[in-house]
Design an enzyme around this catalytic site. Structure first.
Site, PDB file in Angstrom:
ATOM      1  N   SER A  81       0.824  -1.214   0.000  1.00  0.00           N
ATOM      2  CA  SER A  81       0.000   0.000   0.000  1.00  0.00           C
ATOM      3  C   SER A  81       0.854   1.259   0.000  1.00  0.00           C
ATOM      4  O   SER A  81       1.677   1.436   0.885  1.00  0.00           O
ATOM      5  CB  SER A  81      -0.892   0.071   1.249  1.00  0.00           C
ATOM      6  OG  SER A  81      -1.323  -1.178   1.664  1.00  0.00           O
ATOM      7  N   HIS A 140      -3.688  -0.464  -4.114  1.00  0.00           N
ATOM      8  CA  HIS A 140      -2.745  -1.372  -4.781  1.00  0.00           C
ATOM      9  C   HIS A 140      -3.030  -1.380  -6.276  1.00  0.00           C
ATOM     10  O   HIS A 140      -4.124  -1.735  -6.701  1.00  0.00           O
ATOM     11  CB  HIS A 140      -2.899  -2.798  -4.241  1.00  0.00           C
ATOM     12  CG  HIS A 140      -2.386  -2.941  -2.843  1.00  0.00           C
ATOM     13  ND1 HIS A 140      -1.221  -3.600  -2.550  1.00  0.00           N
ATOM     14  CD2 HIS A 140      -2.867  -2.491  -1.681  1.00  0.00           C
ATOM     15  CE1 HIS A 140      -1.021  -3.545  -1.241  1.00  0.00           C
ATOM     16  NE2 HIS A 140      -2.008  -2.886  -0.691  1.00  0.00           N
ATOM     17  N   HIS A 191      -2.169 -10.320  -1.237  1.00  0.00           N
ATOM     18  CA  HIS A 191      -2.286 -10.569   0.207  1.00  0.00           C
ATOM     19  C   HIS A 191      -2.920 -11.939   0.461  1.00  0.00           C
ATOM     20  O   HIS A 191      -3.852 -12.334  -0.240  1.00  0.00           O
ATOM     21  CB  HIS A 191      -3.187  -9.524   0.867  1.00  0.00           C
ATOM     22  CG  HIS A 191      -2.599  -8.169   0.956  1.00  0.00           C
ATOM     23  ND1 HIS A 191      -2.831  -7.205   0.015  1.00  0.00           N
ATOM     24  CD2 HIS A 191      -1.799  -7.604   1.892  1.00  0.00           C
ATOM     25  CE1 HIS A 191      -2.190  -6.095   0.362  1.00  0.00           C
ATOM     26  NE2 HIS A 191      -1.557  -6.300   1.490  1.00  0.00           N
ATOM     27  N   TYR A 209      -4.781 -12.418   2.956  1.00  0.00           N
ATOM     28  CA  TYR A 209      -6.154 -12.157   3.429  1.00  0.00           C
ATOM     29  C   TYR A 209      -7.151 -11.909   2.299  1.00  0.00           C
ATOM     30  O   TYR A 209      -8.361 -11.963   2.511  1.00  0.00           O
ATOM     31  CB  TYR A 209      -6.196 -11.013   4.449  1.00  0.00           C
ATOM     32  CG  TYR A 209      -5.904  -9.622   3.925  1.00  0.00           C
ATOM     33  CD1 TYR A 209      -6.796  -8.934   3.111  1.00  0.00           C
ATOM     34  CD2 TYR A 209      -4.732  -8.976   4.285  1.00  0.00           C
ATOM     35  CE1 TYR A 209      -6.526  -7.665   2.652  1.00  0.00           C
ATOM     36  CE2 TYR A 209      -4.445  -7.701   3.840  1.00  0.00           C
ATOM     37  CZ  TYR A 209      -5.352  -7.054   3.014  1.00  0.00           C
ATOM     38  OH  TYR A 209      -5.081  -5.801   2.573  1.00  0.00           O
ATOM     39  N   GLU A 210      -6.642 -11.658   1.071  1.00  0.00           N
ATOM     40  CA  GLU A 210      -7.542 -11.539  -0.084  1.00  0.00           C
ATOM     41  C   GLU A 210      -7.981 -12.915  -0.567  1.00  0.00           C
ATOM     42  O   GLU A 210      -8.790 -13.018  -1.480  1.00  0.00           O
ATOM     43  CB  GLU A 210      -6.828 -10.848  -1.254  1.00  0.00           C
ATOM     44  CG  GLU A 210      -6.482  -9.402  -1.036  1.00  0.00           C
ATOM     45  CD  GLU A 210      -5.655  -8.876  -2.206  1.00  0.00           C
ATOM     46  OE1 GLU A 210      -6.251  -8.431  -3.198  1.00  0.00           O
ATOM     47  OE2 GLU A 210      -4.417  -8.952  -2.140  1.00  0.00           O
ATOM     48  N   ALA A 248       2.797  -1.460   4.854  1.00  0.00           N
ATOM     49  CA  ALA A 248       2.257  -0.559   5.872  1.00  0.00           C
ATOM     50  C   ALA A 248       2.163  -1.368   7.163  1.00  0.00           C
ATOM     51  O   ALA A 248       2.004  -2.583   7.113  1.00  0.00           O
ATOM     52  CB  ALA A 248       0.879  -0.083   5.460  1.00  0.00           C
ATOM     53  N   MET A 271      -0.035  -7.221   7.748  1.00  0.00           N
ATOM     54  CA  MET A 271      -0.739  -8.424   7.274  1.00  0.00           C
ATOM     55  C   MET A 271      -0.035  -9.017   6.059  1.00  0.00           C
ATOM     56  O   MET A 271      -0.673  -9.622   5.196  1.00  0.00           O
ATOM     57  CB  MET A 271      -2.189  -8.063   6.918  1.00  0.00           C
ATOM     58  CG  MET A 271      -2.975  -7.494   8.076  1.00  0.00           C
ATOM     59  SD  MET A 271      -4.601  -6.988   7.544  1.00  0.00           S
ATOM     60  CE  MET A 271      -5.043  -5.834   8.855  1.00  0.00           C
ATOM     61  N   SER A 272       1.269  -8.812   5.971  1.00  0.00           N
ATOM     62  CA  SER A 272       2.004  -9.280   4.779  1.00  0.00           C
ATOM     63  C   SER A 272       3.479  -9.436   5.141  1.00  0.00           C
ATOM     64  O   SER A 272       3.861  -9.387   6.300  1.00  0.00           O
ATOM     65  CB  SER A 272       1.862  -8.246   3.658  1.00  0.00           C
ATOM     66  OG  SER A 272       2.480  -7.041   4.044  1.00  0.00           O
ATOM     67  N   ASN A 314      -0.184   3.792  11.574  1.00  0.00           N
ATOM     68  CA  ASN A 314      -1.088   3.968  12.720  1.00  0.00           C
ATOM     69  C   ASN A 314      -0.437   3.344  13.949  1.00  0.00           C
ATOM     70  O   ASN A 314       0.446   2.497  13.824  1.00  0.00           O
ATOM     71  CB  ASN A 314      -2.431   3.251  12.444  1.00  0.00           C
ATOM     72  CG  ASN A 314      -2.251   1.772  12.135  1.00  0.00           C
ATOM     73  OD1 ASN A 314      -1.847   1.396  11.038  1.00  0.00           O
ATOM     74  ND2 ASN A 314      -2.509   0.939  13.119  1.00  0.00           N
ATOM     75  N   HIS A 324      -8.739   1.487   7.360  1.00  0.00           N
ATOM     76  CA  HIS A 324      -7.929   1.362   6.139  1.00  0.00           C
ATOM     77  C   HIS A 324      -7.787   2.713   5.420  1.00  0.00           C
ATOM     78  O   HIS A 324      -6.740   2.997   4.836  1.00  0.00           O
ATOM     79  CB  HIS A 324      -8.534   0.301   5.211  1.00  0.00           C
ATOM     80  CG  HIS A 324      -7.652  -0.069   4.058  1.00  0.00           C
ATOM     81  ND1 HIS A 324      -6.410  -0.670   4.238  1.00  0.00           N
ATOM     82  CD2 HIS A 324      -7.781   0.091   2.713  1.00  0.00           C
ATOM     83  CE1 HIS A 324      -5.838  -0.857   3.054  1.00  0.00           C
ATOM     84  NE2 HIS A 324      -6.652  -0.413   2.112  1.00  0.00           N
TER      85      HIS A 324
END
Ligand code: HPA
Length: 274
Positions: A33, A64, A86, A88-89, A116, A208-209, A232, A245
């Protein structure tokens, strides 16, 4: 015995991309991202959207772009995934590893993975750039599972590339934090209780990656290093502060210039090091 390169190989993608002119560069980037802005600050030699690449998989997350790019910055060429796949996708780790294998077969030997991340370490601040000194793979699975030759391999960030990264950043006056990345599966952000666990385990930032790409690269004999941008503070680190997000994208957008400066310096340094 199955080796990792054979396990993850996608011959159709490699021959297609070779025909499209993407073969050659030795430095590769996986741009998460916002980091994809680096590509836009360089000259694009050739590019191919993921949906045209056989068996590659599409990136569906806002922020992305989803294309493979061969680009040039000054005298230095690179190959980049502008937008990552990802887990999670719904992409299996094997597909994420296969994308890294495609980069390798196109010539990449030094891989820079970016993401990120939420800060778990309270000393970090939003906008900090973190050189990933080490990581915890809390996806608890490996893209190299099934590759017999991967038993016991070391997939930590490359000490040589860590040193080169520190020097590249310093020469450009870019301050880097250094820490341990905790890679979770997502897609939800962590709960405050999970964030406390991450801290107890020794994590400084959470994303998450990134762990899958580092593991795939290591399993195939590439050298790899990673950078995280703090978008964050992770839930509970600053009481009462929520994360979403859109905010992550907004922070990444403000960081464009610094991403380009850092990755331009990294590319020049990695190329010059040989
Ligand atoms: N947690 C996990 N992944 C993230 C975060 C976070 O707080 N921020 C950006 N990516």
């Amino acid at each position: 015995m199955v080796d990792a390169a054979a396990l993850l190989r996608n011959r159709d993608a490699v021959s297609f991309l070779t025909r499209e002119g993407l073969e050659g560069p030795r430095v590769g980037f996986v741009l998460g991202s916002g980091w994809g802005h680096f590509v836009d600050s360089t000259e694009i030699v050739a590019a191919c959207p993921y949906e045209q690449i056989p068996g590659f998989g599409e990136s569906t997350v806002p922020g992305h772009a989803g294309r493979l790019v061969r680009g040039r910055s000054g005298d230095h060429e690179y190959l980049a995934m502008q937008g990552r796949l990802h887990h999670y996708e719904g992409h299996p780790l094997s597909r994420i590893g296969a994308a890294v294998s495609v980069l390798r077969e196109l010539g990449v030997r030094e891989l820079v993975v970016t993401c990120a991340a939420g800060a778990v370490n309270p000393d970090y601040a939003i906008g900090d750039l973190v050189l990933v000194r080490d990581y915890i793979n809390f996806m608890l699975d490996s893209p190299a599972r099934g590759a017999g030759d991967s038993v016991g391999i070391r997939t930590s960030p490359s000490p040589r590339l860590l040193t080169a990264s520190r020097e590249a950043a310093e020469s450009e006056g870019i301050t880097l934090a250094e820490g341990v990345l905790f890679s979770s599966k997502g897609p939800s952000y962590e709960t405050p209780a999970e964030v406390r666990m991450v801290r107890t385990f020794g994590g400084d930032v959470v994303s998450m990656s990134t762990a899958p790409e580092l593991i795939a690269a290591g399993a195939m004999g590439m050298e790899a290093v990673a950078f995280a941008c703090v978008t964050n503070m992770a839930p509970g680190v600053v009481p009462g502060r929520e994360v979403n997000h859109e905010e992550v994208i907004e922070v990444m957008d403000k960081m464009k210039g610094r991403f380009s400066a850092l990755l331009t310096a990294i590319l020049a340094r990695f190329e010059g090091d040989r």
